[in-house]
Design a protein around this motif. Structure first.
Motif, PDB file in Angstrom:
ATOM      1  N   GLY A  83      12.457  44.444  10.151  1.00  0.00           N
ATOM      2  CA  GLY A  83      11.371  43.125   9.454  1.00  0.00           C
ATOM      3  C   GLY A  83       9.971  42.797   8.937  1.00  0.00           C
ATOM      4  O   GLY A  83       9.501  43.841   8.982  1.00  0.00           O
ATOM      5  N   ILE A  84       9.792  42.934   7.725  1.00  0.00           N
ATOM      6  CA  ILE A  84       8.768  42.908   7.212  1.00  0.00           C
ATOM      7  C   ILE A  84       8.201  41.417   8.022  1.00  0.00           C
ATOM      8  O   ILE A  84       8.174  40.312   6.771  1.00  0.00           O
ATOM      9  CB  ILE A  84       8.198  42.834   5.782  1.00  0.00           C
ATOM     10  N   HIS A  85       6.849  40.901   8.225  1.00  0.00           N
ATOM     11  CA  HIS A  85       6.239  39.985   8.142  1.00  0.00           C
ATOM     12  C   HIS A  85       4.856  39.834   7.768  1.00  0.00           C
ATOM     13  O   HIS A  85       3.741  39.935   8.237  1.00  0.00           O
ATOM     14  CB  HIS A  85       5.967  39.615   9.343  1.00  0.00           C
ATOM     15  N   VAL A  86       4.252  38.969   6.688  1.00  0.00           N
ATOM     16  CA  VAL A  86       3.355  38.856   5.985  1.00  0.00           C
ATOM     17  C   VAL A  86       2.497  37.549   7.250  1.00  0.00           C
ATOM     18  O   VAL A  86       3.179  36.730   6.512  1.00  0.00           O
ATOM     19  CB  VAL A  86       2.927  38.473   4.447  1.00  0.00           C
ATOM     20  N   GLU A  87       1.312  37.613   7.190  1.00  0.00           N
ATOM     21  CA  GLU A  87       0.973  36.441   8.862  1.00  0.00           C
ATOM     22  C   GLU A  87      -0.261  36.051   7.629  1.00  0.00           C
ATOM     23  O   GLU A  87      -1.150  36.700   7.208  1.00  0.00           O
ATOM     24  CB  GLU A  87       0.964  37.187   9.641  1.00  0.00           C
ATOM     25  N   THR A  88      -0.139  34.746   7.861  1.00  0.00           N
ATOM     26  CA  THR A  88      -1.038  34.171   6.665  1.00  0.00           C
ATOM     27  C   THR A  88      -0.508  32.265   8.332  1.00  0.00           C
ATOM     28  O   THR A  88       0.626  32.378   7.972  1.00  0.00           O
ATOM     29  CB  THR A  88      -0.848  33.573   5.764  1.00  0.00           C
ATOM     30  N   ASP A  89      -1.824  31.616   7.487  1.00  0.00           N
ATOM     31  CA  ASP A  89      -1.292  30.211   8.389  1.00  0.00           C
ATOM     32  C   ASP A  89      -1.620  28.935   7.328  1.00  0.00           C
ATOM     33  O   ASP A  89      -1.673  28.309   6.831  1.00  0.00           O
ATOM     34  CB  ASP A  89      -2.270  30.146   9.828  1.00  0.00           C
ATOM     35  N   ALA A  93       2.487  27.981  -2.097  1.00  0.00           N
ATOM     36  CA  ALA A  93       2.594  27.422  -3.219  1.00  0.00           C
ATOM     37  C   ALA A  93       4.158  28.378  -3.134  1.00  0.00           C
ATOM     38  O   ALA A  93       4.064  29.881  -3.659  1.00  0.00           O
ATOM     39  CB  ALA A  93       2.503  27.324  -4.922  1.00  0.00           C
ATOM     40  N   PRO A  94       5.282  28.360  -4.669  1.00  0.00           N
ATOM     41  CA  PRO A  94       6.382  29.204  -4.222  1.00  0.00           C
ATOM     42  C   PRO A  94       5.755  30.382  -5.721  1.00  0.00           C
ATOM     43  O   PRO A  94       5.885  31.646  -5.180  1.00  0.00           O
ATOM     44  CB  PRO A  94       7.320  28.462  -5.913  1.00  0.00           C
ATOM     45  N   LEU A  95       4.967  29.799  -6.339  1.00  0.00           N
ATOM     46  CA  LEU A  95       4.113  30.883  -7.613  1.00  0.00           C
ATOM     47  C   LEU A  95       3.429  32.134  -6.702  1.00  0.00           C
ATOM     48  O   LEU A  95       3.769  33.396  -6.580  1.00  0.00           O
ATOM     49  CB  LEU A  95       2.974  30.805  -8.660  1.00  0.00           C
ATOM     50  N   ILE A 100       3.798  37.662  -3.496  1.00  0.00           N
ATOM     51  CA  ILE A 100       3.733  38.227  -2.577  1.00  0.00           C
ATOM     52  C   ILE A 100       4.897  39.164  -2.152  1.00  0.00           C
ATOM     53  O   ILE A 100       4.906  40.640  -2.219  1.00  0.00           O
ATOM     54  CB  ILE A 100       3.113  37.191  -0.757  1.00  0.00           C
ATOM     55  N   LEU A 101       5.981  38.209  -2.556  1.00  0.00           N
ATOM     56  CA  LEU A 101       7.582  38.873  -2.488  1.00  0.00           C
ATOM     57  C   LEU A 101       7.284  40.339  -3.733  1.00  0.00           C
ATOM     58  O   LEU A 101       8.300  41.768  -3.553  1.00  0.00           O
ATOM     59  CB  LEU A 101       8.452  38.071  -2.796  1.00  0.00           C
ATOM     60  N   THR A 203      -0.710  41.606   6.097  1.00  0.00           N
ATOM     61  CA  THR A 203      -0.968  40.697   5.536  1.00  0.00           C
ATOM     62  C   THR A 203      -1.861  41.010   4.364  1.00  0.00           C
ATOM     63  O   THR A 203      -0.755  41.726   3.084  1.00  0.00           O
ATOM     64  CB  THR A 203      -3.156  40.780   5.979  1.00  0.00           C
ATOM     65  N   ILE A 204      -1.657  39.249   3.621  1.00  0.00           N
ATOM     66  CA  ILE A 204      -2.170  39.795   1.804  1.00  0.00           C
ATOM     67  C   ILE A 204      -2.288  40.196   1.402  1.00  0.00           C
ATOM     68  O   ILE A 204      -2.388  40.761   0.400  1.00  0.00           O
ATOM     69  CB  ILE A 204      -2.079  37.581   1.604  1.00  0.00           C
TER      70      ILE A 204
END
Length: 249
Positions: A83-89, A93-95, A100-101, A203-204
């Motif tokens: 798994g890959i978790h991009v952590e953000t709170d 939006a979809p864009l 990020i993807l 992270t992003i």
């Protein structure tokens, strides 16, 4: 063949949601969370392709708070390898999610990306299409059947009045529809094994993605309450009410 499957953490489909006090979002406090059902179908299809000997590795990715790792572990219990978790709170939006993807795909170089066609919270149905445009990859949306043939994939889509079959070259992006498959339940031994599977947190910023605000949610309101029905004593009374009160005849 490597498959990348983005998944989203949403309120469980069987839970009745409520709007928070300041009408800015859905109140998720103390609610049961789960993998978005359409994303779960994408995970299941990737696992079936692996069981058929077509896929060699399944990578699941999610974007969200730390608690989102729970959904990654669930996906790994269903059969994903890591798994890959991009952590953000932040609420993205979809864009922004598509950007990020795209950065994750640049690192992973997956031959196939499978997403749920939409999430049941936002119902936007945009991320897969936006990701295809940004990545410059062919796409086939609303898949109800997927067949990999060599370096191409055949995707059957349900459209008005019939079925449409598309043939797209790999690497490609597929968004999954409801009737593609019925996801399995995770077995207890696999749940335990999933806890030991690799899970990277990034992270992003570390992905080199710069985001900006594309839209603002002005207000969230619950649907209007339905009024109680009225029992009538006769057909004549019903007709009278339809004519003079409801004014529909």
């Amino acid at each position: 063949m490597k498959v990348l499957v983005p998944v989203k953490r949403v309120v469980d489909a069987n839970v009745k949601v409520r709007v928070n006090a300041d009408n800015t979002s859905v109140d998720t406090a103390n609610l049961k969370m789960a993998i978005n059902p359409f994303c779960e179908i994408a995970v299941e299809e990737a696992v079936r392709l692996k069981e058929a000997g077509i896929v060699t590795e399944i990578v699941v990715a999610t974007i969200g708070p730390k608690a989102s790792q729970e959904q990654l572990r669930t996906a790994m219990a269903l059969g994903a390898d890591r798994g890959i978790h991009v952590e953000t709170d932040e609420e993205l939006a979809p864009l922004s999610i598509a950007k990020i993807l795209n950065a994750i795909q640049a690192n992973e170089q997956a031959q196939l990306i499978m997403l749920g066609k939409q999430s049941i919270d936002g119902d936007n149905n945009q991320t897969g299409q936006m990701l295809a445009a940004i990545a410059g990859m062919p796409q086939a949306t609303f898949a109800s059947e997927v067949k990999v043939e060599g370096d191409t994939v055949l995707v059957t889509r349900e459209i008005d009045g019939g079925l449409q079959t598309l043939k797209v070259p790999l690497p490609a992006i597929i968004t999954t529809d409801l009737r593609l498959n019925e996801p399995r339940y995770a077995k207890l031994p696999n749940i335990m094994k999933a806890k030991r599977k690799p899970l990277d947190t990034v992270t992003i910023d570390s992905l080199g993605v710069t985001l900006k605000q594309h839209q603002n949610v002005l207000k969230v309101t619950p649907p209007a309450q339905r009024e109680a029905g009225v029992m009538v004593a006769s057909v004549e009374e019903l007709v009278e009410k339809l004519k003079n009160e409801a004014k529909v005849i």
